[in-house]
Enzyme design. Structure first.
Site, PDB file in Angstrom:
ATOM      1  N   ASP A   1     -23.786 -29.576   2.362  1.00 45.62           N
ATOM      2  CA  ASP A   1     -25.115 -30.179   2.222  1.00 45.62           C
ATOM      3  C   ASP A   1     -25.388 -30.522   0.767  1.00 45.62           C
ATOM      4  O   ASP A   1     -24.717 -30.026  -0.144  1.00 45.62           O
ATOM      5  CB  ASP A   1     -26.186 -29.217   2.735  1.00 45.62           C
TER       6      ASP A   1
ATOM      7  N   HIS B   1     -19.951 -34.675   3.381  1.00 42.43           N
ATOM      8  CA  HIS B   1     -21.317 -34.319   3.767  1.00 42.43           C
ATOM      9  C   HIS B   1     -21.389 -33.726   5.175  1.00 42.43           C
ATOM     10  O   HIS B   1     -22.419 -33.176   5.579  1.00 42.43           O
ATOM     11  CB  HIS B   1     -22.207 -35.565   3.693  1.00 42.43           C
TER      12      HIS B   1
END
Length: 502
Positions: A477, A473
């Site tokens: 995204d 992450h």
């Protein structure tokens, strides 16, 4: 006749080395394959053997000189009549025939691999061996390597017994080439001699020039460094280890999170337990998986795919496919193609973080996770985005077989940019795969299971598979991860999209 001694191949991406030590001087008589000098790169230490028997007439590259691949190191005049060099103290055990002693060295272990563990000896001291007959097996943190005999004769000495850790340039054993009888001295005595010999001569050995420089710059004494070079010579990597050890020592004194110790076990249960040391491969798997969890911000997104159209296409063409290409048409080629297609649209899933930079890969080196008796390995199919269905299937079949046989080389498991893991072959219905660092994405495939689905207002039975994408992450995204998985789903539910690049 004059024979040139040149710098050997130093490994992938290594273009130069430093001449650390010369074991011979001009005028010395040398035997074929006798070690002449030691080169030091930024990754490994390489010993250079004599290409012929004769006299060392000239040293072109002196100690401390930086040389490139294939550079001239020295010249040898062939045809010297003097006897071959006398054996060292740890090679003094008599043999039944006056054959030449041949050292068995650790073979090339691959880029970035500096040590291995001797897992098994197939022969014992005194056994007759044929040339290329397997003597022992080494285990690195990635692959197992079998070591063949470099010559026919008798195994005169085992220098590195089972369980010992050896570096990439270490000697494993000595073969009495051409000997027909049994070695007289017991193995235990010879191993004891080999263990103590370097220590006796270590004080008179010249350390590598780069090691001296590193010790001076770091301000540490030679006594604080554990030598790993020939005859107790301190190498550059030894200094680096000493510096790292000194740096981490204060931190080690403070409480650190460790594995929870075992609780008390009663005598009855303890008698029925079996304790087996973890293999280097299993230790590395454990360490790398935990490192991945500690370093990356791993998140997993899920979806499901209706495999009806892919299964129908495979069923329709699998016989023609196998007849033409000589390999079966499986599901992995469909998933590989679908992932390559999706990675073009969401390139960050195919990228990696390097410090404060993001490195985008304009190619796909696809890792295909494979379970083996030794543990999980991930062979890499290079430029999978440029391959046809048949080429992908052939590559998967060939690398899968080599993985199960423990024959994969280091190069075949390095450089992957994205990974596919198929837990469905073991019956897994759902899982969250862990990233394979430094990659930023891994796709988990699962079992195909018939489930009731609502299609155009009607309930129908469809072959469904859950998909899981674990991603870093920090770089990917949520929108990109979900988009990637949707594109994979669309390509598998309508394989014609792959042909149309949609």
């Amino acid at each position: 006749m004059t024979t040139e001694v040149r710098v050997p191949t130093l490994g992938e991406s290594v273009t130069e080395a430093t001449v650390a030590t010369w074991f011979k001087k001009p005028g010395d008589v040398v035997a074929a394959d006798e070690m002449l000098c030691e080169l030091e790169t930024d990754k490994v230490t390489v010993e250079v053997p004599s290409p012929a028997a004769g006299t060392l007439t000239e040293i072109v590259a002196s100690e401390g000189t930086t040389v490139g691949v294939d550079a001239l190191l020295a010249n040898i005049t062939e045809g010297a009549t003097a006897a071959a060099p006398a054996p060292a103290a740890n090679d003094a055990a008599p043999t039944a025939a006056a054959g030449k002693s041949v050292d068995v060295m650790v073979p090339s272990l691959g880029e970035s691999v500096t040590e291995a563990t001797v897992s098994s000896w197939f022969k014992k001291v005194g056994d007759a061996v044929a040339q290329d007959e397997m003597l022992c097996e080494l285990e690195t943190d990635k692959v197992s390597v079998e070591v063949p005999s470099p010559a026919a004769g008798v195994l005169a000495e085992i220098v590195a017994p089972e369980g010992s850790t050896v570096d990439a340039s270490a000697k494993l054993a000595v073969i009495a080439a051409g000997a027909a009888g049994t070695v007289a001295a017991p193995a235990a005595d010879m191993q004891s001699a080999s263990t103590t010999a370097p220590a006796a001569g270590g004080k008179d050995v010249e350390d590598a020039p780069s090691a001296k420089k590193a010790m001076a710059e770091a301000g540490i004494s030679r006594d604080a460094v554990t030598a790993s070079g020939k005859d107790g010579r301190v190498m550059k990597e030894d200094v680096a280890k000493a510096i790292a050890s000194a740096t981490t020592a204060p931190a080690a004194a403070s409480p650190q999170p460790t594995a929870m110790p075992r609780g008390p076990v009663n005598a009855d249960d303890a008698g029925r337990e079996e304790r087996v040391k973890m293999t280097r491969l299993r230790q590395t798997i454990a360490r790398r998986l935990k490192d991945a969890q500690n370093a990356a911000a791993i998140l997993t997104t899920y979806n499901e795919v209706d495999m009806t159209e892919t299964m129908a296409l495979r069923k329709e063409y699998k016989e023609l496919f196998e007849k033409k290409h000589g390999v079966k048409l499986g599901f992995m080629s469909f998933f590989t193609k679908a992932c390559c297609h999706a990675l073009k649209e969401v390139p960050e899933v195919n990228a990696e973080i390097d410090g404060t930079d993001i490195v985008y890969k304009n190619f796909v080196h696809m890792g295909i996770a494979a379970g083996t008796p030794q543990g999980l390995v991930v062979p890499v199919i290079r430029d999978a985005d440029q391959m046809s269905f048949a080429e992908i299937e052939k590559a998967i079949a060939e690398k899968g077989k080599r993985a199960r046989d423990g024959k994969l080389s280091m190069a075949e498991m390095q450089g992957g940019t994205f990974t596919i893991s198929n837990g469905g072959v073991y019956g897994s219905l759902m899982s969250s795969p862990i990233l394979n660092p430094p990659q930023s994405g891994i796709l988990g495939m699962h079992k195909i299971q018939d489930r009731p689905m609502v299609i155009n207002g009607e309930i129908k039975i469809r072959p469904m598979m859950y998909l899981a994408l674990s991603y870093d992450h920090r770089i990917v995204d949520g929108k990109g991860a979900v988009t990637f998985l949707v594109r994979v789903k669309e390509a598998l539910e309508d394989p014609r999209r792959l042909l149309m690049d949609l």
